[in-house]
Design an enzyme around this catalytic site. Structure first.
Site: not given
Length: 269
Positions: A206, A202, A198
Site C-alpha cells: 500500500n 500488506r 501478510s
C-alpha cells in the site's frame, strides 16, 4: 519539484526509487547486501520524536482540564487501549504499550508519504546523499523487520502461555490429531510463517503504491504545460487527502493484527 534528471520522466522515477545506500555496499551481484540509511534514519528519528513527545505529555499530565496536547495523547491512548481490550482479555500491561507504539510509529512513518516528493531528496542531495527515500514503510526491509519481530513475540507468548510441552503438542497434534502429525506440523508452520508475510507485504504494498502515485502526479509539474501543472496540483491535493485515510488504516490494521496474533498465541486448541 526538482529538475527532472537525464532520461526524462522514466529517469526521474528511477532516481527516486533508489535508496541511500552505504558506499561500496550492494554492488556484488545477486548475493550482495545493502544498508538503507534513509529508512534507518527516518524511522529512528520518528521513533525518538514519538517517544519524547508522549513522555513529555505524561510528565506534564494534570488531573484537571487537559490542554490540547494532553487531550490528544489521552484520546490516542484510550482508542488503542479500547482496541486491545476488545481483542485480548489477559494482562495488557505489555501488549497495550506495544500496540500504542506500533500504531503511532507506523502512522508517522506512513505520514512521510504526504511530504512533497522532492523535499527530503533535495535536502539530502545538498547534504551529500545521492538518493533518499523518505517513507520507511515503502521499504520491504523495514516492514519485514517489524513483522518478524511480531513473529518472535507470537512464538514467545505461545511458549509462555502453553509451556514447551503444550506448544509442541499443539504443533504436532492440532488440528487433525496425533496420527497425522506430519500434516499438522506442516500446516502450523505455514500458518505461522504466513503471519509476518501478510503483515509486511500488506503495509509495504500500500505504501509503495501510494509513493508511486505521488511521483507520477509530480511528473505533471515538469510537463511544460500550465494545464498539466494545474492538473498536477489538483491531483496531488486530492490524492493527499485520500492518502490520509490510507496511512491511518494501514497503521490500524498492522496494530490490530499484531494484537490478534498474540491473542491467538494464548488460545488452546
Amino acid at each position: 519539484m526538482a529538475n527532472t534528471p537525464e532520461g526524462g520522466f522514466t529517469g526521474y522515477i528511477q532516481h527516486h526509487m533508489k535508496f541511500w545506500n552505504l558506499p561500496h555496499v550492494g554492488e556484488g551481484g545477486f548475493w550482495s547486501w545493502s544498508v538503507h540509511m534513509d529508512s534507518i534514519l527516518i524511522s529512528l528519528v520518528l521513533g525518538v520524536l514519538f517517544s519524547a513527545w508522549f513522555w513529555m505529555k505524561a510528565r506534564k499530565a494534570t488531573p484537571g482540564v487537559p490542554g490540547k496536547g494532553q487531550a490528544f495523547v489521552e484520546l490516542v491512548l484510550e482508542f488503542v487501549d479500547g482496541q486491545v481490550k476488545d481483542v485480548f482479555h489477559g494482562d495488557r500491561r505489555i501488549l497495550g504499550p506495544l500496540a500504542l507504539t506500533i500504531f503511532v510509529w507506523v502512522f508517522l512513518m506512513n505520514f512521510m508519504d504526504l511530504l512533497p516528493v522532492d523535499l527530503l531528496p533535495w535536502i539530502a542531495e545538498h547534504s551529500g546523499a545521492s538518493h533518499f527515500r523518505a517513507v520507511p514503510t515503502a521499504d520491504l526491509n523495514v516492514t519485514f523487520a517489524m513483522s518478524i519481530t511480531v513473529l518472535v513475540l507470537v512464538i514467545f507468548y505461545s511458549f509462555k502461555a502453553k509451556g514447551t510441552g503444550g506448544y509442541m503438542k499443539e504443533l504436532f497434534t492440532a488440528p487433525f490429531g496425533p496420527w497425522l502429525a506430519p500434516f499438522n506440523i506442516l500446516l502450523n508452520i505455514v500458518e505461522l510463517l504466513s503471519k509476518p508475510v501478510s503483515l509486511s507485504m500488506r503495509l509495504f504494498g500500500n505504501m509503495y503504491a501510494g509513493e508511486m502515485v505521488f511521483m507520477l502526479i509530480a511528473g505533471l509539474f515538469s510537463a511544460g504545460s500550465w494545464l498539466l501543472y494545474g492538473f498536477g496540483i489538483i491531483g496531488y491535493t486530492a490524492w493527499g487527502i485520500f492518502h490520509i485515510l490510507i496511512i491511518s488504516i494501514q497503521a490500524f490494521i498492522f496494530m490490530v493484527l499484531t494484537v490478534v496474533y498474540i491473542s491467538m498465541a494464548h488460545d488452546h486448541h
